[in-house]
Motif scaffolding. Structure first.
Motif, PDB file in Angstrom:
ATOM      1  N   ASP A 161       0.746  -1.169   0.144  1.00  0.00           N
ATOM      2  CA  ASP A 161       0.021   0.226  -0.001  1.00  0.00           C
ATOM      3  C   ASP A 161       0.895   1.291  -0.058  1.00  0.00           C
ATOM      4  OD1 ASP A 161      -2.786  -0.052  -0.325  1.00  0.00           O
ATOM      5  OD2 ASP A 161      -3.139   0.071   1.935  1.00  0.00           O
ATOM      6  N   SER A 162       2.067   1.092   0.777  1.00  0.00           N
ATOM      7  CA  SER A 162       2.797   2.423   0.497  1.00  0.00           C
ATOM      8  C   SER A 162       3.712   2.903  -0.513  1.00  0.00           C
ATOM      9  CB  SER A 162       3.785   2.144   1.943  1.00  0.00           C
ATOM     10  OG  SER A 162       4.666   0.994   1.490  1.00  0.00           O
ATOM     11  N   ILE A 163       3.711   1.985  -1.476  1.00  0.00           N
ATOM     12  CA  ILE A 163       4.477   2.616  -2.781  1.00  0.00           C
ATOM     13  C   ILE A 163       4.004   3.656  -3.611  1.00  0.00           C
ATOM     14  CG2 ILE A 163       5.581   0.186  -2.698  1.00  0.00           C
ATOM     15  CD1 ILE A 163       4.071  -0.217  -5.560  1.00  0.00           C
ATOM     16  N   ASP A 164       4.616   4.441  -4.265  1.00  0.00           N
ATOM     17  CA  ASP A 164       4.440   5.682  -4.903  1.00  0.00           C
ATOM     18  C   ASP A 164       4.267   4.844  -6.386  1.00  0.00           C
ATOM     19  OD1 ASP A 164       4.402   7.803  -6.599  1.00  0.00           O
ATOM     20  OD2 ASP A 164       5.985   8.869  -5.189  1.00  0.00           O
ATOM     21  N   THR A 165       3.169   4.823  -6.759  1.00  0.00           N
ATOM     22  CA  THR A 165       3.246   3.922  -8.122  1.00  0.00           C
ATOM     23  C   THR A 165       3.756   5.142  -9.383  1.00  0.00           C
ATOM     24  OG1 THR A 165       0.968   4.549  -8.410  1.00  0.00           O
ATOM     25  CG2 THR A 165       1.440   2.264  -7.659  1.00  0.00           C
ATOM     26  N   LEU A 168       7.297   4.876  -9.612  1.00  0.00           N
ATOM     27  CA  LEU A 168       7.941   3.484 -10.028  1.00  0.00           C
ATOM     28  C   LEU A 168       7.561   3.621 -11.644  1.00  0.00           C
ATOM     29  CD1 LEU A 168       6.895   1.009  -7.562  1.00  0.00           C
ATOM     30  CD2 LEU A 168       9.092   1.279  -8.313  1.00  0.00           C
ATOM     31  N   ALA A 169       6.635   4.205 -12.061  1.00  0.00           N
ATOM     32  CA  ALA A 169       6.240   4.146 -13.291  1.00  0.00           C
ATOM     33  C   ALA A 169       7.132   4.929 -14.402  1.00  0.00           C
ATOM     34  CB  ALA A 169       4.612   4.905 -13.687  1.00  0.00           C
TER      35      ALA A 169
ATOM     36  N   LEU B 164      17.078   6.772 -11.813  1.00  0.00           N
ATOM     37  CA  LEU B 164      18.312   6.507 -11.176  1.00  0.00           C
ATOM     38  C   LEU B 164      18.278   5.835  -9.564  1.00  0.00           C
ATOM     39  CD1 LEU B 164      20.962   8.864 -12.708  1.00  0.00           C
ATOM     40  CD2 LEU B 164      20.823   6.324 -13.145  1.00  0.00           C
ATOM     41  N   ASP B 165      17.681   6.606  -8.918  1.00  0.00           N
ATOM     42  CA  ASP B 165      17.272   6.390  -7.732  1.00  0.00           C
ATOM     43  C   ASP B 165      16.497   4.790  -7.440  1.00  0.00           C
ATOM     44  OD1 ASP B 165      18.235   8.791  -6.722  1.00  0.00           O
ATOM     45  OD2 ASP B 165      16.327   9.552  -6.250  1.00  0.00           O
ATOM     46  N   ILE B 166      15.532   4.795  -8.392  1.00  0.00           N
ATOM     47  CA  ILE B 166      15.004   3.286  -8.292  1.00  0.00           C
ATOM     48  C   ILE B 166      15.906   2.288  -8.526  1.00  0.00           C
ATOM     49  CG2 ILE B 166      13.370   1.903  -9.345  1.00  0.00           C
ATOM     50  CD1 ILE B 166      11.558   4.444  -9.330  1.00  0.00           C
ATOM     51  N   VAL B 167      16.748   2.477  -9.656  1.00  0.00           N
ATOM     52  CA  VAL B 167      17.570   1.423 -10.221  1.00  0.00           C
ATOM     53  C   VAL B 167      19.004   1.134  -9.168  1.00  0.00           C
ATOM     54  CG1 VAL B 167      19.231   2.711 -11.776  1.00  0.00           C
ATOM     55  CG2 VAL B 167      18.546   0.385 -12.296  1.00  0.00           C
ATOM     56  N   LEU B 168      19.038   2.185  -8.544  1.00  0.00           N
ATOM     57  CA  LEU B 168      20.234   2.123  -7.555  1.00  0.00           C
ATOM     58  C   LEU B 168      19.701   1.785  -6.275  1.00  0.00           C
ATOM     59  CD1 LEU B 168      22.200   5.502  -8.339  1.00  0.00           C
ATOM     60  CD2 LEU B 168      22.959   3.018  -8.781  1.00  0.00           C
ATOM     61  N   THR B 169      18.690   1.519  -5.985  1.00  0.00           N
ATOM     62  CA  THR B 169      18.071   0.918  -4.674  1.00  0.00           C
ATOM     63  C   THR B 169      18.670  -0.160  -4.239  1.00  0.00           C
ATOM     64  OG1 THR B 169      15.874   1.809  -5.244  1.00  0.00           O
ATOM     65  CG2 THR B 169      16.037   0.306  -3.534  1.00  0.00           C
ATOM     66  N   PRO B 170      19.018  -1.433  -4.882  1.00  0.00           N
ATOM     67  CA  PRO B 170      19.684  -2.560  -4.507  1.00  0.00           C
ATOM     68  C   PRO B 170      21.222  -2.384  -4.031  1.00  0.00           C
ATOM     69  CG  PRO B 170      18.916  -2.883  -6.870  1.00  0.00           C
ATOM     70  CD  PRO B 170      18.277  -1.646  -6.276  1.00  0.00           C
ATOM     71  N   VAL B 171      21.599  -1.335  -4.891  1.00  0.00           N
ATOM     72  CA  VAL B 171      23.052  -1.114  -4.651  1.00  0.00           C
ATOM     73  C   VAL B 171      23.037  -0.360  -3.227  1.00  0.00           C
ATOM     74  CG1 VAL B 171      25.105  -0.015  -5.360  1.00  0.00           C
ATOM     75  CG2 VAL B 171      23.488  -0.920  -7.072  1.00  0.00           C
ATOM     76  N   LEU B 172      22.412   0.782  -3.146  1.00  0.00           N
ATOM     77  CA  LEU B 172      22.376   1.531  -1.894  1.00  0.00           C
ATOM     78  C   LEU B 172      22.016   0.546  -0.647  1.00  0.00           C
ATOM     79  CD1 LEU B 172      20.960   4.780  -3.311  1.00  0.00           C
ATOM     80  CD2 LEU B 172      23.196   4.194  -2.856  1.00  0.00           C
ATOM     81  N   ALA B 173      21.269  -0.581  -0.920  1.00  0.00           N
ATOM     82  CA  ALA B 173      20.926  -1.258   0.161  1.00  0.00           C
ATOM     83  C   ALA B 173      21.960  -1.947   0.600  1.00  0.00           C
ATOM     84  CB  ALA B 173      19.738  -2.358  -0.160  1.00  0.00           C
ATOM     85  N   LEU B 174      23.239  -2.206   0.056  1.00  0.00           N
ATOM     86  CA  LEU B 174      24.363  -2.833   0.727  1.00  0.00           C
ATOM     87  C   LEU B 174      24.935  -1.792   1.776  1.00  0.00           C
ATOM     88  CD1 LEU B 174      25.911  -3.675  -2.828  1.00  0.00           C
ATOM     89  CD2 LEU B 174      25.160  -5.078  -1.080  1.00  0.00           C
ATOM     90  N   GLU B 175      24.612  -0.681   1.777  1.00  0.00           N
ATOM     91  CA  GLU B 175      25.190   0.364   2.990  1.00  0.00           C
ATOM     92  C   GLU B 175      24.566  -0.155   4.237  1.00  0.00           C
ATOM     93  OE1 GLU B 175      27.348   3.843   2.957  1.00  0.00           O
ATOM     94  OE2 GLU B 175      27.453   2.071   1.817  1.00  0.00           O
ATOM     95  N   GLU B 176      23.125  -0.664   3.954  1.00  0.00           N
ATOM     96  CA  GLU B 176      22.609  -1.134   5.350  1.00  0.00           C
ATOM     97  C   GLU B 176      23.450  -2.047   5.938  1.00  0.00           C
ATOM     98  OE1 GLU B 176      19.660   0.289   6.225  1.00  0.00           O
ATOM     99  OE2 GLU B 176      19.890   1.415   4.448  1.00  0.00           O
TER     100      GLU B 176
END
Lengths: 214, 186
Positions: A161-165, A168-169, B164-176
């Motif tokens: 529910d929380s995602i900004d579609t 993402l689009a 870029l923010d979306i595609v880098l999400t899994p990369v940046l998650a490595l920082e966790e």
């Protein structure tokens, strides 16, 4: 007969004119798809559409006008196709089918010609603000179709529910467009498949609990 | 329009301030490396030289945000060879080589910061290869190109930033701390 039989000669001529115009635009769209905007001259269009110079200039005062007509034409086709393909998507499986059909269609040509709309976007000149804005509007419409599909997935409980579609689009459309371009330069559809798969994999991490396989 | 990025406007000033601090100031491209006068080969070389330097400076996952801000700035700068290299239609052979070199630089960087580790948690078979550095590099380069197209059309950096923010999400998650972190972005 229908109401057309009552039309004046002037209107019939307009209908004939429309046919000519359609033929010119179709020929120009084909040429620009293969040769690019820069590589397509008005002479090429005349030869390919079989119209005379005076006919061509009666409909299009210059190349910019013709490019804009091609954008409208290609845009209508792409948006109709995407409305048809994305319109019923409300599951991850549906989204994967959308992905598969785009990849399959592009693979038939080894990705050679890229996205009809994206290719125009890559070539429209810096100074033609009208053409740029037309393309911007078409890509926003495409983005909205993806957003709507993701929204349906969210309402169906497939996505959290929380995602900004809407955001993402943007990511999906960027992956898709970039994927087309990488496939085009590599003459291989594989990079496009990878780009969309990574975007779908990201979406899967946003799936509502227990719904990733739906 | 869906208002895709409305309300999520990135603070560009802040972004650029970070970038400027990291780069030691504004990059100014001369007419030989940027602008309409430069030929494609020169622009490709300039982009790859810059990328080699900036991706080389990425030593941990979080550094990718600095790279991302810098790339956005370059792409939105009409005089930058980035903008020209991404915009112009080129001979396929030369462009393919350019993109492959860029992709290899990104893949090496992802590999370096996450040795021996898939960079994303993958729940289904569809995406089995999606976490590999090579695949991520393809996806990052695709998002960069597609985002650049959307941003150029809109004359607004936000689409490129979001992509870029979306595609880098899994990369940046490595920082966790757990190496995966919360990948939710959206």
């Amino acid at each position: 007969m229908n109401a057309n039989s009552d039309e004046s000669p002037a209107i019939r001529l307009t209908a004939r004119g429309m046919k000519t115009r359609t033929r010119i635009v179709a020929a120009a769209a084909d040429l620009m798809r293969v040769q690019g905007i820069g590589g397509t001259t008005l002479d090429d269009v005349m030869v390919a559409s079989g119209v005379s110079k005076s006919q061509l200039y009666r409909h299009f005062e210059d190349k910019d006008a013709l490019v804009r007509a091609v954008i409208t034409n290609v845009g209508e086709f792409v948006i109709a196709r995407e409305t048809n393909m994305l319109g019923s998507v409300s599951t991850l499986a549906g989204l994967r089918r959308w992905r598969d059909s785009l990849i399959k269609a592009n693979a038939l040509r080894h990705g050679m010609y890229g996205c009809a709309l994206g290719s125009l976007a890559g070539e429209v000149s810096d100074h033609d603000a009208v053409a740029r804005e037309m393309l911007d509007e078409l890509f926003r419409a495409w983005q909205s179709l993806i957003d709507d599909a993701l929204g349906r997935m969210k309402r169906a409980g497939v996505l959290d529910d929380s995602i900004d579609t809407a955001r993402l689009a943007v990511g999906f459309l960027a992956s898709l467009q970039g994927g087309y371009l990488l496939a085009q330069t590599a003459r291989d559809v594989e990079p496009m498949a990878i780009a969309i798969d990574v975007a779908i994999a990201h979406l899967e991490t946003l799936a509502a609990p227990d719904r990733a396989a739906s | 329009m869906s208002g895709a990025t409305d309300g999520r406007c990135t603070d560009e000033e802040a972004d650029y301030a970070v970038t400027s601090a990291a780069t030691g100031g504004e990059s100014v491209w001369s007419e030989t490396t940027g602008g309409a006068a430069a030929d494609a080969a020169t622009q490709f070389r300039a982009v790859l030289d810059a990328e080699e330097r900036w991706l080389g400076a990425v030593s941990r996952a979080g550094d990718f945000t600095v790279w991302r801000s810098r790339v956005v700035r370059e792409v939105m700068d009409r005089r930058s060879p980035y903008a020209m290299a991404l915009r112009r239609a080129h001979g396929a052979g030369r462009q393919a080589e350019f993109l492959q070199s860029w992709q290899a630089l990104i893949a090496e960087t992802v590999q370096r910061i996450a040795p021996g580790r898939d960079t994303c948690a993958l729940p289904t078979a569809t995406s089995a290869a999606s976490g590999h550095p090579e695949s991520l590099a393809v996806a990052i380069l695709a998002s960069l190109h597609g985002g650049a197209t959307l941003s150029w059309l809109a004359q607004d950096a936000r689409s490129l930033e979001a992509a870029l923010d979306i595609v880098l999400t899994p990369v940046l998650a490595l920082e966790e701390p757990d190496g995966r972190g919360d990948q939710r972005s959206g």
